[in-house]
Structures are given as C-alpha cells and as structure tokens.
Write an enzyme that holds these catalytic residues in place. Structure first.
Site, PDB file in Angstrom:
ATOM      1  N   ASP A 277       0.857  -1.180   0.000  1.00 33.13           N
ATOM      2  CA  ASP A 277       0.000   0.000   0.000  1.00 33.13           C
ATOM      3  C   ASP A 277       0.904   1.244   0.000  1.00 33.13           C
ATOM      4  O   ASP A 277       2.119   1.168   0.228  1.00 33.13           O
ATOM      5  CB  ASP A 277      -0.958  -0.020   1.196  1.00 33.13           C
TER       6      ASP A 277
HETATM    7  C1  NOJ Z   1      -3.940   3.955   0.251  1.00 37.13           C
HETATM    8  C2  NOJ Z   1      -5.119   3.082   0.392  1.00 37.13           C
HETATM    9  O1  NOJ Z   1      -5.040   2.374   1.597  1.00 37.13           O
HETATM   10  C3  NOJ Z   1      -5.320   2.087  -0.736  1.00 37.13           C
HETATM   11  O2  NOJ Z   1      -6.600   1.535  -0.607  1.00 37.13           O
HETATM   12  C4  NOJ Z   1      -5.149   2.739  -2.056  1.00 37.13           C
HETATM   13  O3  NOJ Z   1      -5.333   1.796  -3.093  1.00 37.13           O
HETATM   14  C5  NOJ Z   1      -3.781   3.363  -2.115  1.00 37.13           C
HETATM   15  N1  NOJ Z   1      -3.661   4.388  -1.077  1.00 37.13           N
HETATM   16  C6  NOJ Z   1      -3.514   4.010  -3.449  1.00 37.13           C
HETATM   17  O4  NOJ Z   1      -4.319   5.132  -3.566  1.00 37.13           O
END
Ligand code: NOJ
Length: 758
Positions: A277
C-alpha cells in the site's frame, strides 16, 4: 531495445501460453541488469492532482528512461498514458508500464460505495458494475485497478467499512469473486484490466477502529472470520494483491512473511504479484522495523514484489544486495511476477492496448452505464423503517430539508478520484423530476453539517467540501420548520458527508452529526410525517431516529444517479430490496459488533442481567441486524425442510465430503399488495465443536422476485465445505454432530430445522 513482434505473443491462461510466457520472460530477464530488474519493482505516482497519501516528488521521465519504473500510479488519461508508454517502450528493453489507479466503485459513472453495493446482495450486479468500471478505466489509459477491497470489519468506527462488503466472510467472498470476474474477465480483451485485492490482511480489524493501528488476533479468528474473502478473490484469479498498512502479529503486513509467503503463496497458491500500500514500505521505519534499507530488504524477502511510492526498493535494494541482506534471486522472483502480469495483460503484445484515444466518450459515462448505475443504486438502498408513509404520493406537497439534499459531490461517496464532482443528480433534483408539480417541492437547508465550524474539516477532501452557511443555527432550523408546516410530508436528507467515511475517517461517535440531528428533532415536533433519507458510509446509531421518524431509507452514497434512484424508491417505481451487510448497533460503545459471534457461557437477550454478558447502560443487540431490510410488500416463510435427517461424513486424504449434499428448501410467499424482491438467507450453526462455532453463519442466499400472492420454493445446497471450519492448528475440518439450519429474511428473523452429520 527488445523487439517484440506484435500479435506473436498470446496472453490469457493456459499451460501452453504459460510455457511461452516463461520462455519469453527468461529471454528478457537474461538481458536485464540488476538495476533494471529492481526498476520493475518500483511504482511511483505520476505528478498529478490526485493524491491519496503524502505527496512525493520524482522525475518520472528520467526514471522511465533509466528503466527504474515498473508501473505508474495516478494516470487517468489515455493520451497521457500513450505518451508515457512510448517513453517506456522506446527506452532500455522496451518494457511497458502498468498504469494503476483506485477505480473503486466506478470511474466516471459512479455507483454506490462498496458497502452500499454489498447491500444489494447481488453479485451479478456487482460484476456488471466492475465490468463498466473496467470499460471506462481502460478507455482512460488505466490497466490496473486497486480494487476490490475485501477487508471484513466488525467495527463501524473504522471509516473504511465504506469501502468493503461488510462483516460476513461468506457474502464477502461471493462479492469478491464478482469484482474479479467483472474487472478481469479472462484478461484477453482491451477493456479487461488487472484487479488488486486489498488490504491483505486484516486491515478491517484495526485496534479500536482507528485507521492504521495494529490488528492482532488469534489465527483461529483470523482464518474463520477474516481470511476467506482474500482467498476467494485469489481463487477467482486475482492478478495482484495489495498488502495492508498495519501490523499483524507484530509485523507490518508489507514485511510479513507469514501472510505474504506462507499463506498467500504456499497455502493458497497465489501466483500473481503483491504490491505494498501507499508508502507502506517506508512506513515500516515508523513501525520501528529498522532503516529504509533494512525494511525494504525484509519486505522483498517476505514476498512483497512492488513498492508503491516509497522508493525504498529502487533506492536501497542495490545496496542491500551488496550488503548481503538479499540475494539476486529474491529480486528475480519479484521481477518475474511483475513481468508475468504485464505479459498476461497483453502489454508485450501491444503496449498501447489501453491507450486508445479514439472516441473515449463512446465508452465513458454513457446512457447505458448511467442507467445501470441508477438501477444498482436503487437496489442498494435499505429501508430501515416505514410506518406506511412510503411510497410517497407524487401529488403531495414535499418539504425537502438538509444540506445533503442539494449536494452533488457528496453523493459520490469517498473513493471516486476519476469522477466529475458536479456529475451527480442531487436528491432534490431527483425528487423534483419525479413529481407532478416541481413547485410543490420546497427546499430548505436547515443546518450545517456540525455546529462546530472546526468539525466541517471532516468533509474537506477531493472537492467534496460541505460549504458552511453563515446564518445562525436557529434561523436555519426555523426556516426548515416553517417549510415543514406548509408541506404534507418532510423528506430530510441527513447524515455523514462523504469524507466522513473512507480512509483516515475513524469516528467514535456513530450518531448523525449534532446540528443535523437536532434539526431532525425539530422537524419531528411539527407533527408532519418525516422521512429520513440517510447518507452514511457506515452503520450509524439511530436509536432516537428509529423511535421518532416515520420512515428511514438508508441510501449510503449512491453515486452519479443518486437523486433519480432515490426518487425511484421514494415514489414506489422501485420496491426497496437492499439488506444490511453490517449490523447497526444501538450504541457506539458496543464496537466491535457483528452477528456471527460465538456463544458465551452467560447469554442474555440484550438487556442487563447481573453476572451475564451484557452492558448496564444499553441493550447490546442490533437495532437493525445483519441481513435486515424492509420492502413495500411483505413476505411469509414456510418452515425450512431438510431433505434427510442424517448425512455421512467421508474424509479422504484430509479432504471432506458428504454422502450427499444437504438440501434445504423453504417456500416464500409475497403476502402484500406489491411486487417485491426478497433476499432469502440461509444460516447454519454447528451445535457442538472442538472450538467455538458461531451462533449463526450465512451459508447461502438468493434474491427472489415475487408478484403479490406468488410463492416460490428456494432450494439451498450445503456441501462439506460449507460446514467446515479452521481449528487452532489451522486444519480445515468438518466435525460430526448436530447442525441447525435457519432460513429467513434477516439474521435475527429465522425459522429453524436441523440435521446430523455422522
Ligand atoms: C492507500 C489506500 O489504503 C489504498 O486503498 C489505495 O489503493 C492506495 N492508497 C492508493 O491510492
């Protein structure tokens, strides 16, 4: 530059294609330097106004030409994607890039938030939504979506429940499979894109519902309540998995070998790639796991293939190799998985296959897509209460009240980076378009979001700010009350603003924001019938509302067609059929809260009893339970009938089977005056187990459309798998004994039968 002969390479899954792919990738990797292989593991964000975490600067073109990027995050424009892809194709080995984005519940045509989608209990509808999202996203240069989020959560304080499918692993698994089918198909068409299952794992169990905190639990709980949807998505062929931010068993998920390798690869046989993430590798330093070099090396060895945004891989793995922290084969393994994904996506065949700049408008926000969004939105609404005021009379004088009634951007919900903020139809517009005389529909705002101007900050993100009305609170309420007095019925559109749920939007007080709640109380005092149209990204506490308003229609955040779908249901063109996928509590303090809990030694019916399992200051049972939702008609259930009284268990090589499947049938009758759709639910209880077994677990559901007076018999089939569970040593077993089976229209309104497994 590597010459790739167009159309020579077949993608899609087959043993033959896999062999060709292996040969192709072997050849390619032989020519790549270690730096170029590490480059494939790097996923920076493109400079853009779309930010979903702390911003980081980078010279993208420079990195691409040095072969230091495997994919790019944040491009949503086919022409831009083509331009960048050309750079990649014309440099180094000409390896095309992945273009990833959060396409969560629609791209330009926005559907309800995922929690709302799950309330349809309709995997086919969710598959159609994902298909349309993939069509629109691929027309905008995107070939990889960071969806679906399949995190089970028992805690409505956690804002990200809005992005998931609720609290049940069985329903969550069926929905996870539907998303994968919709996005990916078989990855052979130009509008089929890679899915990414997230957030692996257990992100929804963040301590106290506070985003990003650790989620620790026994493996018994992990596997019996939380893991199934991830596994179902993997089994359905998900091409990628995103590791979660937080710690599990003391190790951040991005560094967690047990999760990423022992379970995901070795137990479940996942052969796609894992991406961290946003900045999660870098944040492992904050978790106290060591320097950026150390955490990057540890993540790679744990099984994390791609580093999102941190730059930890591209910046430190070369040194880590020299320092002996990793081996070249660790890099090779990860690089190969990313190249395989690109191959399967067909990018080596045609790097521009998702960069078609011709007539994207033919594929985006089309009347067909919008019609589907309207239909699915109406299907997602859950009628929580109705004293008979709904459906509304189109000739009634209606006082529409509430700041969310006249708001476009907030109808989109929390995860719509690609949508135009002014595209939604407001609830007010929808109602006015559906009545005989639009001038008979008044509008008054009634209040701000909260009294405290500082609290309005919770609405500020991605252009969804709720403006503040400078007027005095009393003046606004008085205006709304006056409008209510002039009307036959009040439709109060109140609740959370879109950005009050989603990422980094945890709340401890799960009530409707204060200024709006007080407004509702004043409206109720007028004596006029009050319909609460509730916007929310999570279960709310609606104790007062459930007693004091005439009807409650929960619309979540419905997407671009919001107002039209709301009008469809309010005026009865569509009979509501949504069902809750998370329990609505009576008090915020009962979290975590979920229907499929195990028995305890001192049960109560919810009320306080000394030395029993309860609270002194609230009834702990759900106000609106999992599976609950009303209709404008009524349904009657027969007793469930189990075909046989006993079944024999067969166990060979650790695999369980039954001598015949357990067939359960139940007859449902529409006893009302309108056609309607009932969601028939089947729950099972294993009456005695070697470990605690839930009081009820969903194991089947079917939506049945019935005309007035019509009956239908629904047959469910249970297999050994449906009766199995994980032991403390993580064996998945079935134990002989007595089972209860329950059928009904909600988890707390069931009729029971039983059978024996011998
Ligand atoms: C953080 C988030 O937790 C995740 O769900 C998302 O896909 C990523 N950022 C990218 O935006």
């Amino acid at each position: 530059m590597l010459m790739i002969s167009a159309a020579m390479i077949m993608h899609g899954r087959s043993a033959d294609n896999d062999r060709k792919m292996d040969r192709f990738i072997d050849g390619l990797m032989e020519k790549m330097s270690v730096e170029e292989k590490i480059g494939q593991l790097n996923l920076p964000t493109a400079p853009s106004d779309i930010i979903t975490g702390p911003a980081r600067e980078s010279d993208i073109a420079g990195l691409i030409s040095k072969g230091q990027i495997g994919g790019l995050f944040n491009i949503s424009n086919a022409a831009k994607a083509r331009e960048i892809q050309e750079l990649a194709v014309n440099s180094g080995h000409g390896i095309p890039l992945l273009f990833g984005l959060d396409v969560i519940h629609g791209q330009k045509t926005v559907f309800p938030i995922p929690l709302g989608l799950s309330a349809t209990w309709d995997p086919d509808a969710i598959e159609r939504m994902a298909r349309i999202s993939a069509i629109e996203a691929s027309a905008m240069g995107i070939n990889w979506t960071y969806s679906p989020m399949v995190d089970i959560s028992h805690d409505a304080r956690w804002g990200r429940v809005a992005e998931g499918s609720g609290e049940d692993p069985y329903l969550g698994s069926r929905i996870a499979e539907a998303y994968i089918r919709g996005y990916q198909g078989d990855l052979t068409d130009d509008d089929e894109i890679l899915a990414c299952v997230k957030h692996y794992a257990l992100y929804g169990a963040a301590d106290a519902g506070r985003d990003y905190t650790a989620s620790d639990m026994s493996r018994y709980r992990m596997f019996n309540w939380y893991m199934e949807p991830y596994k179902a998505a993997v089994d359905a062929g998900a091409a990628s998995v995103m590791s979660a931010f937080q710690q599990v068993e003391g190790v951040p998920c991005a560094l967690n070998r047990f999760l990423l390798t022992d379970v995901l690869r070795e137990k479940w046989g996942f052969d796609g790639f894992v991406v961290a993430d946003y900045n999660a590798v870098g944040e492992a330093v904050n978790h106290g796991m060591g320097s950026l070099e150390e955490v990057s090396a540890r993540a790679l060895k744990a099984g994390l293939d791609m580093d999102m945004v941190t730059g930890g891989y591209v910046g430190t793995l070369g040194k880590a190799l020299k320092d002996g922290l990793i081996r070249e084969e660790d890099i090779d393994k990860a690089c190969r998985r990313i190249l395989e994904a690109k191959y399967r996506l067909g990018l080596f065949d045609d790097p521009y296959r998702f960069c078609d700049t011709e007539n994207p408008e033919d594929k985006i926000f089309t009347p067909e897509h919008r019609a589907e969004a309207r239909k699915i939105a109406a299907e997602s609404f859950v009628l929580l209460k109705n004293d008979g005021i709904l459906p509304l009379d189109r000739k009634a004088r209606i006082a529409v009240v509430g700041l969310l009634a006249d708001d476009k951007a907030n109808m989109l919900g929390c995860w719509t980076v690609g949508a135009d903020k002014d595209s939604p139809v407001t609830v007010l517009e929808g109602i006015r378009s559906a009545v005989a005389d639009p001038s008979a529909v008044s509008y008054s705002r009634g209040s701000n979001l909260f009294y405290d101007p500082d609290m309005d900050r919770v609405s500020r993100n991605q252009g969804k700010d709720v403006d503040r009305d400078p007027r005095d609170a009393g003046e606004m309420v008085a205006e709304a009350v006056e409008a209510a007095k002039q009307a036959d019925v009040v439709v109060a559109v109140l609740g959370e603003a879109a950005e009050m749920s989603g990422e980094s939007a945890s709340r401890v007080d799960l009530t409707i924001p204060d200024a709006q709640r007080d407004l509702l109380k004043e409206l109720a005092k007028t004596g006029k019938p009050v319909v609460l149209v509730l916007c929310t990204g999570r279960p709310l506490v609606l104790d007062w509302e459930s007693e004091n308003v005439d009807a409650i229609l929960n619309i979540w955040f419905p997407g671009t067609e919001a107002g039209l779908a709301v009008a469809d249901v309010l005026f009865g063109d569509v009979n509501p059929s949504g069902r809750l996928t998370m329990s609505f509590p009576r008090h915020s303090g009962v979290m975590p809260f979920y229907y499929n809990e195990v028995p305890n030694g001192r049960p109560t019916d919810g009320r306080w009893v000394k030395y029993a399992s309860c609270y002194m200051d609230t009834d702990w049972t759900a106000l609106y339970p999992f599976g609950y939702g009303l209709s404008y008609t009524s349904f009657a259930y027969s007793e469930p009938v189990v075909e046989k009284a006993a079944y024999s268990l067969i166990c060979e090589d650790g695999k369980y089977g039954l001598d015949s499947p357990v067939r359960v049938s139940v007859t449902i009758t529409n006893t009302g005056k309108r056609a309607g759709t009932e969601t028939v639910q089947l729950y099972v209880r294993d009456m005695a187990g070697s470990v605690g077994r839930p009081l009820r677990e969903l194991k089947g559901f079917e939506k049945v459309a019935l005309r007035p007076g019509e009956s239908r018999t629904v047959e469910f089939t249970l297999t050994a798998d449906d009766l199995s569970f994980y032991t403390q040593s993580l064996d998945r077993i079935v134990e002989p004994g007595e089972f209860s089976v329950m059928t009904g229209g909600s988890s707390s309104d069931v009729k029971t039968a039983g059978f024996i497994i011998k």
